[in-house]
Scaffold this active site. Structure first.
Site, PDB file in Angstrom:
ATOM      1  N   HIS A 158     -11.220 -43.081   2.832  1.00  0.00           N
ATOM      2  CA  HIS A 158     -12.475 -43.497   3.049  1.00  0.00           C
ATOM      3  C   HIS A 158     -13.315 -43.481   1.814  1.00  0.00           C
ATOM      4  O   HIS A 158     -14.624 -43.589   1.820  1.00  0.00           O
ATOM      5  CB  HIS A 158     -13.193 -42.262   3.706  1.00  0.00           C
ATOM      6  CG  HIS A 158     -12.444 -41.480   4.780  1.00  0.00           C
ATOM      7  ND1 HIS A 158     -12.251 -41.948   6.287  1.00  0.00           N
ATOM      8  CD2 HIS A 158     -11.298 -40.966   4.858  1.00  0.00           C
ATOM      9  CE1 HIS A 158     -11.488 -41.269   7.064  1.00  0.00           C
ATOM     10  NE2 HIS A 158     -10.815 -40.518   6.257  1.00  0.00           N
ATOM     11  N   SER A 279     -25.352 -62.922 -16.975  1.00  0.00           N
ATOM     12  CA  SER A 279     -26.286 -63.262 -16.168  1.00  0.00           C
ATOM     13  C   SER A 279     -27.482 -64.157 -16.830  1.00  0.00           C
ATOM     14  O   SER A 279     -27.605 -63.891 -17.967  1.00  0.00           O
ATOM     15  CB  SER A 279     -27.031 -62.093 -15.507  1.00  0.00           C
ATOM     16  OG  SER A 279     -28.408 -62.416 -14.868  1.00  0.00           O
ATOM     17  N   LYS A 285     -26.139 -57.694 -18.131  1.00  0.00           N
ATOM     18  CA  LYS A 285     -25.201 -57.835 -16.953  1.00  0.00           C
ATOM     19  C   LYS A 285     -24.098 -58.267 -17.562  1.00  0.00           C
ATOM     20  O   LYS A 285     -23.814 -59.195 -18.464  1.00  0.00           O
ATOM     21  CB  LYS A 285     -25.471 -58.912 -15.918  1.00  0.00           C
ATOM     22  CG  LYS A 285     -26.696 -58.320 -15.135  1.00  0.00           C
ATOM     23  CD  LYS A 285     -26.106 -57.720 -14.029  1.00  0.00           C
ATOM     24  CE  LYS A 285     -25.880 -58.631 -12.809  1.00  0.00           C
ATOM     25  NZ  LYS A 285     -25.462 -57.576 -11.624  1.00  0.00           N
ATOM     26  N   GLU A 292     -14.242 -61.558  -8.678  1.00  0.00           N
ATOM     27  CA  GLU A 292     -14.980 -62.112  -7.138  1.00  0.00           C
ATOM     28  C   GLU A 292     -14.410 -63.262  -6.703  1.00  0.00           C
ATOM     29  O   GLU A 292     -14.444 -63.339  -5.255  1.00  0.00           O
ATOM     30  CB  GLU A 292     -16.385 -61.900  -7.337  1.00  0.00           C
ATOM     31  CG  GLU A 292     -17.244 -60.559  -7.879  1.00  0.00           C
ATOM     32  CD  GLU A 292     -18.515 -60.927  -8.451  1.00  0.00           C
ATOM     33  OE1 GLU A 292     -19.602 -61.083  -7.779  1.00  0.00           O
ATOM     34  OE2 GLU A 292     -18.709 -61.033  -9.687  1.00  0.00           O
TER      35      GLU A 292
END
Ligand code: ARG
Length: 459
Positions: A158, A279, A285, A292
């Site tokens: 979970h 970024s 970042k 992704e």
């Protein structure tokens, strides 16, 4: 105008330009040129062996086809959409080179069995490449695992901390998924490597062809049994694209974990700079874009699979031009999977794991709670009760911001008199992993056996 086409005999009028643009396939099926040429060479040799053309004619064709291949590879030949597809481009260039003999090449053959053979040859070689790519990823993961047999992190259910596992065991789980993917691909090759040449348009042919000979020459162990099936089904495209979809699913799951692990909240990995991006506005970042994009492209491969299935659904026998829509989804899925496999192998080989962060998370997650419950069972307490007693100990430790192992023996004995000094050995996280000695579990013995088996498989 009309007779520019290889099939133009019965046409008085030329093709509308938009129709040409709409129906051409050479802009993408040019990828099949090598397979087309190999198939044509095999066909020519078979025609000669069967006495349909002379040996000299076959040799001339083979030489001419070889020249066409060289011209394509050097960029000297440019494909023409006027000639519709790769098959007619190759044939017409052959005829320009060797003259009238080239016009005999298509004897006893249709583009319907020709395209099926070409595509099968193309797909077979790509699927073999996928298997090599998967083995490359597994090799890198096994190498990472071998350095982390003793690194422990929270195993989750979970997505919540459950029990400690070794990082090696976690990484090897993906190896087994990928190994099954490769085995599925390997198995699909049995059905892909079936030569359809000799089926002709749909009904077979009156020439004394020898399909087995063509199959042998192109290295396919099997020959079609039914000409209508041979020219009209595309399960040999769907099946590998399904295999690719499932492999992408597995890659996507690993990518998802890496994205989580790179988040400072987890901090289990530092992404290699070469596989991350920054970024434009937030200077701090470091984004896991490769992961992704891979996760995102997985949807694209599923799209190819569903598109293919939908194209086939409801098609009557035998060949239908709809089938031309089989190329682009495959080519796209092929590119996506192949690139994903190489990128993942590269990224994982440079991935920096952070065992100290993993250990911290293990401690914060009470990952030795099951051990305490099992310990109490060992001392004679029924499991349900042990579960409850341990739960109370966890609640207290949590209140105090401690791990179970940080509670004193006195405090622990407050929960159960059965608890003795030996409990601390049981609460040790490394010991919890090491005690798992059954086959396939996270213990070091099982992990070493897994690595050995996988290492053998990839050689
Ligand atoms: N470009 C076609 C395809 O990919 C080749 C076969 C065309 N056959 C035909 N009879 N029009 O399916």
């Amino acid at each position: 105008m009309a007779d520019e086409k290889l099939w133009g005999g019965r046409f008085a009028q030329g093709t509308d330009e938009l129709v040409e643009e709409y129906t051409e396939s050479v802009s993408f099926d040019m990828a099949l040129y090598e397979a087309d040429i190999a198939g044509s060479m095999a066909h020519a040799r078979m025609l000669a062996a069967q006495g349909v053309i002379t040996g000299d004619e076959a040799e001339e064709m083979v030489r001419g086809l070889d020249q066409v291949r060289q011209e394509i590879e050097s960029g000297e030949y440019s494909f023409s959409t006027k000639l519709e597809d790769v098959h007619m481009n190759v044939e017409s260039r052959l005829t320009e080179i060797i003259g009238d003999t080239g016009k005999k090449l298509h004897t006893g053959r249709s583009r319907n069995d020709q395209v099926a053979l070409d595509f099968r040859l193309y797909i077979a070689s790509r699927v073999e490449e996928w298997i090599r790519g998967i083995k490359g990823v597994v090799a890198v993961l096994v190498e990472c695992a071998s350095r982390h047999v003793d690194t422990i992190l929270p195993g989750c259910t979970h997505l919540q901390p459950a029990q400690p596992v070794s990082l090696a065991h976690h990484l090897l789980a993906y190896c087994w998924m990928l190994r099954r993917d490769a085995e599925r691909m390997e198995d699909s090759l049995k059905r892909i490597k079936v030569s359809p040449l000799g089926a002709a348009a749909l009904a077979g042919t009156t020439y004394p062809l020898d399909p087995k000979r063509v199959a042998d020459e192109v290295g396919f162990p099997e020959v079609f049994r039914n000409s209508m099936d041979a020219v009209s089904d595309r399960d040999f495209v769907v099946e590998p694209v399904f295999c690719a979809s499932l492999a992408m699913t597995h890659l996507s799951r690993l990518c998802e974990e890496l994205i989580l692990w790179a988040n400072p909240g987890f901090g289990y990995v530092r992404l290699p700079d070469a596989y991350a991006t920054g970024s434009s506005i937030m200077p701090q970042k470091k984004n896991p874009d490769v992961c992704e994009v891979m996760r995102g492209k997985t949807g694209r491969v599923y799209g190819a699979l569903v598109g293919l299935l939908t194209t086939l659904k409801g098609l009557p026998l035998a060949y239908n031009r709809d089938l031309q829509e089989d190329k682009e989804p495959f080519l796209d899925a092929d590119w996506t999977l192949s690139m994903s496999l190489s990128l993942l192998a590269g990224m994982m080989s440079e991935m920096e794991f952070r065992p100290e962060r993993m250990r911290r998370a293990v401690k914060e997650g009470f990952l030795n709670a099951t051990e305490l419950a099992d310990y109490l069972v060992g001392k004679g307490m029924p499991f349900r009760e042990a579960h409850h007693v341990t739960g109370r100990a966890v609640a207290q430790a949590e209140d105090e911001g401690l791990g179970l192992e940080d509670l004193s023996l006195d405090v622990l004995r407050g929960f159960s008199e059965l608890i003795g000094e030996d409990v601390f050995e049981v609460l040790d996280y490394d010991a919890a992993v090491a005690r798992r000695v059954t086959p396939g579990s996270t213990g070091p013995e099982s992990v070493r056996a897994q690595m050995e088996e996988l290492a053998e498989w990839i050689t």
